[in-house]
Write a protein that holds these residues in place. Structure first.
Motif, short mmCIF file in Angstrom:
data_model
loop_
_atom_site.label_atom_id
_atom_site.label_comp_id
_atom_site.label_asym_id
_atom_site.label_seq_id
_atom_site.Cartn_x
_atom_site.Cartn_y
_atom_site.Cartn_z
N PRO A 73 -3.22 -3.98 10.52
CA PRO A 73 -3.64 -3.04 11.56
C PRO A 73 -3.66 -3.73 12.56
O PRO A 73 -3.89 -5.12 12.92
CB PRO A 73 -5.05 -2.77 10.95
N GLU A 108 -14.80 -3.40 9.21
CA GLU A 108 -13.76 -2.43 8.85
C GLU A 108 -13.97 -1.73 7.65
O GLU A 108 -14.06 -2.41 6.82
CB GLU A 108 -12.21 -3.29 9.07
N GLU A 109 -13.83 -0.50 7.94
CA GLU A 109 -14.14 0.48 6.39
C GLU A 109 -12.64 0.03 5.69
O GLU A 109 -11.74 -0.07 6.14
CB GLU A 109 -14.08 1.76 6.94
N THR A 110 -12.96 0.20 4.27
CA THR A 110 -11.79 -0.22 3.40
C THR A 110 -10.73 0.88 3.63
O THR A 110 -9.78 0.53 3.38
CB THR A 110 -12.54 0.09 1.68
N GLU A 111 -11.13 2.25 3.79
CA GLU A 111 -10.07 3.23 4.20
C GLU A 111 -9.15 2.66 5.20
O GLU A 111 -7.77 3.11 5.30
CB GLU A 111 -10.58 4.34 4.50
N GLU A 112 -9.57 1.97 6.15
CA GLU A 112 -8.77 1.56 7.19
C GLU A 112 -7.73 0.54 6.88
O GLU A 112 -6.66 0.42 7.55
CB GLU A 112 -9.57 0.92 8.44
N TRP A 113 -7.81 -0.12 5.71
CA TRP A 113 -6.57 -0.78 5.09
C TRP A 113 -5.83 -0.19 4.16
O TRP A 113 -4.92 -0.71 3.63
CB TRP A 113 -7.38 -2.04 4.48
N ASP A 114 -6.11 0.86 3.52
CA ASP A 114 -5.35 1.64 2.57
C ASP A 114 -4.11 1.82 2.98
O ASP A 114 -3.20 1.76 2.01
CB ASP A 114 -6.26 2.95 2.22
#
Length: 276
Positions: free
Chosen positions: A149, A172-178
């Motif tokens: 990202p 960073e939130e986990t969802e941002e890496w999904d």
């Protein structure tokens, strides 16, 4: 006046507490809550040195044992085990209750250049009274990703067969890496100032990891009464927690409490290494 004659078993029962104290005293060795030097690191309370103090009795906190080892090229290397993983102890500052450590695998304790080090595990402190210091920051490595990202830094030397390796922060939130299908995430820490001073973190991240990160310790609940009574907390395999007192006695929970044994000395030395 009537006289009562008790059976022998009655008197034996009265003597049992005294017998227990005598046996207990024989099992617990006198200790001086000693200090040691391992390289430029001073090991003293609440830490204790493995292979010198017996694991059946020690003066210090559980989990705060330090091993002074030799890697073949460097002598007197201080190691501590946290969550089953080894860390190189670079300095212990007893004034502000902090220590500077580095993941052993990427530290200067391992000979050779750290061109492309691979962090293999998270920092696990468990129930130990340790916290990340205020001058340290978490880093999250994401391995075998489809891409990185925009807020992350790609680490090209760790790429694997076209899959990317990315470095972010714990914010960073986990969802941002999904959306990047990373196979593995490992969270470690570095000193924030060292990271900020890095002009090319993609290349010299290894030297930042090598400099380590800070941890601060606090008092354990089990040692509160002992330390508030001017004692030093310890442990014995038979009795559990014990308290080494400045008057030379050893008590169960606190100085002035249940007496166990005598003769102690205390030694205090300043930290011989500083944070650079």
């Amino acid at each position: 006046m009537s006289h009562h004659i008790y059976p022998l078993s009655h008197y034996l029962l009265l003597l049992l507490p005294l017998f227990f104290i005598i046996v207990l005293s024989a099992e617990i060795n006198n200790s001086t809550c000693p200090s040691y030097t391992c390289g430029n690191v001073t090991i003293r309370y609440p830490f204790w040195k493995m292979d010198t103090e017996s694991p059946t009795q020690f003066c210090g906190y559980e989990g705060f044992e330090i091993k002074c080892s030799d890697n073949g090229e460097q002598h007197n290397i201080s190691e501590i085990t946290l969550g089953g993983d080894n860390y190189y102890v670079q300095c212990i500052n007893y004034d502000d209750k902090s220590m500077l450590v580095a993941d052993y695998d990427v530290s200067s304790a391992v000979p050779g250049p750290k061109i492309c080090p691979r962090v293999n595990h998270n920092i696990s402190l468990g129930t130990l009274p340790l916290n990340l210091s205020t001058y340290s920051v978490n880093l999250s490595f994401h391995f075998n990703c489809s891409g990185c990202p925009s807020f992350a830094t790609e680490i090209p030397c760790l790429d694997n067969n076209g899959r990317k390796s990315c470095l972010g922060t714990s914010t960073e939130e986990t969802e941002e890496w999904d959306g990047y299908s990373c196979y593995e995430e490992v969270v470690t820490a570095v000193i924030d100032e060292h990271k900020k001073k890095s002009s090319n973190f993609q290349v010299d991240f290894g030297s930042v990891l090598e400099k380590g990160f800070g941890l601060q310790w606090g008092r354990t609940d089990e040692c509160e009464k002992c330390e508030e009574s001017d004692g030093r907390c310890g442990n014995h395999s038979t009795t559990g927690h014990i308290c080494f007192c400045s008057d030379g006695t050893i008590s169960k929970n606190e100085c002035g409490g249940t007496f166990i044994i005598t003769t102690l000395k205390f030694q205090f030395y300043p930290c011989l290494s500083i944070l650079v």
